[in-house]
Design a protein around this motif. Structure first.
Motif, PDB file in Angstrom:
ATOM      1  N   SER A 313     -53.485 -59.112  32.509  1.00 59.29           N
ATOM      2  CA  SER A 313     -54.496 -59.619  33.432  1.00 59.29           C
ATOM      3  C   SER A 313     -53.833 -60.116  34.712  1.00 59.29           C
ATOM      4  N   ASP A 333     -57.005 -64.054  35.383  1.00 62.92           N
ATOM      5  CA  ASP A 333     -58.322 -63.432  35.234  1.00 62.92           C
ATOM      6  C   ASP A 333     -58.480 -62.902  33.815  1.00 62.92           C
ATOM      7  N   GLY A 372     -61.267 -66.496  32.439  1.00 61.17           N
ATOM      8  CA  GLY A 372     -59.919 -66.760  32.913  1.00 61.17           C
ATOM      9  C   GLY A 372     -59.476 -68.186  32.594  1.00 61.17           C
TER      10      GLY A 372
END
Length: 385
Positions: A313, A333, A372
């Motif tokens: 991510s 994220d 997140g």
């Protein structure tokens, strides 16, 4: 030339017998001072006797044992008491009789074993002395002898109070040493966690990714090279950390083991397959070694958690240096795929919160709205007083 301020330390290095001997000699020589003659203790109110050859021995018996009042307090008290008894029975009444009070204070302060036995024997000896003086024609009376006995008990009590005070101070120092050792163990455990967890997590993620690169020799070679480099950095960081346990180790900032620059830390995460965006603003203030360590550990722990729980991510690292404080934000994220990484114990974030709090800053870590994770730390440039 020996500096004057070192003289007290040099004096304390000598044995207690040597340090106490000058006072014992001074008290013995005081008997020869004309103004101090016949100024000693007169128990029993018997007429004074002129000094003779026996006086020298009596004075020596009352004074010289004071040199061992800290090393052998019971022996000192016995000898001084014997000299005092002879002094009073022969009616010399020298100033050396003051040594009995000093011997009692020393016994109360330094006698460790059989204290009540010694106190009982000393009391019995005093009773025998009072009886002997009464038979020699003393007009002191029971009230006089009892009053003098209470003064002797007071001297013993002063010594006992000094002993308790010394014991309380020793106990306080012991507790401080224990607290210091516990804090040091906690600090070392925290540093070990930061170093080992980050490097091992990166190596596990890189090794897991390398399993799928068998058909691409060049990429596989780069992955294995990255694993090797991470392992070498881990060994180097651990060696630096363990050097702190060496008594001969010296450093200007013992709290900064194995702390490299943030660029190398971010590059290591990128090599492990984590897309990291790094932004740094401002310049660190002067004399902020502890702040730099805290910033490094915050970024290190956040990137380690990103590799564990949000692998692949997008991750953003933002470090802002201001005149009064440094702000660090690391955001990730989504949840990514954390299946390739070992789980955590939660000690890393707790240790960071404690570290930042000690520096007078703020620390927070939690999920973001919309998905997140966000880690944020604010660290003052100067530790609060």
């Amino acid at each position: 030339m020996i500096k004057l301020r070192r003289l007290p330390d040099l004096w304390r290095q000598w044995p207690t017998t040597i340090r106490d001997l000058p006072f014992a000699l001074a008290l013995a020589l005081a008997v020869a001072v004309p103004a101090l003659q016949r100024q000693g203790t007169q128990l029993g109110d018997l007429p004074d006797r002129p000094y003779d050859a026996w006086t020298v021995g009596v004075v020596a018996l009352e004074c010289l044992p004071l040199a061992v009042r800290r090393r052998w307090p019971a022996v000192c008290l016995a000898l001084v008491s014997l000299g005092f008894a002879i002094d009073q029975l022969r009616s010399y009444h020298t100033i050396a009789g003051t040594g009995l009070v000093i011997a009692l204070v020393g016994a109360g302060a330094y006698l460790e074993r059989r204290r009540w036995v010694v106190a009982g024997l000393a009391s019995a000896a005093y009773v025998l002395l009072a009886i002997a003086l009464d038979r020699l024609g003393s007009g002191e009376g029971v009230a006089g002898f009892a009053t003098f006995y209470l003064l002797l008990v007071l001297a013993w009590g002063i010594g006992a109070w000094l002993r308790q005070t010394r014991a309380a101070e020793a106990e306080r120092r012991r507790q401080v040493e224990q607290a210091t050792r516990a804090a040091e163990r906690t600090r070392i455990a925290r540093e070990l966690h930061d170093v080992v967890t980050h490097h091992v997590t990166a190596m596990v993620v890189q090794a897991e990714a390398a399993r799928y690169l068998t058909g691409a020799p060049e990429k596989l070679d780069r992955a294995l090279t990255a694993i090797t480099g991470t392992g070498r950095r881990a060994v180097g960081d651990l060696r630096q950390l363990l050097d702190l346990l060496n008594p001969d180790h010296s450093t200007e900032d013992p709290r900064t083991p194995a702390v490299g620059d943030l660029d190398a830390l971010v590059d290591q995460s990128r090599q492990a397959g984590q897309p990291v965006e790094f932004v740094r603003e401002g310049t660190p203030s002067a004399a902020t070694g502890s702040v730099e360590v805290a910033v490094y550990r915050v970024v290190q722990e956040a990137l380690t958690n990103a590799l564990k729980y949000a692998y692949g991510s997008r991750t953003r690292v933002h470090v802002h240096h201001a005149e009064e404080q440094t702000t660090v934000e690391i955001s990730t994220d989504g949840s990514g795929s954390g299946g390739a990484s070992p789980g955590g114990s939660g000690r890393g974030l707790a240790g960071l919160r404690e570290r930042i709090t000690v520096l007078g800053g703020d620390f927070s870590a939690g999920a973001r709205v919309g998905g997140g994770f966000l880690v944020r730390a604010r660290i003052p440039a100067r530790k609060p007083s």
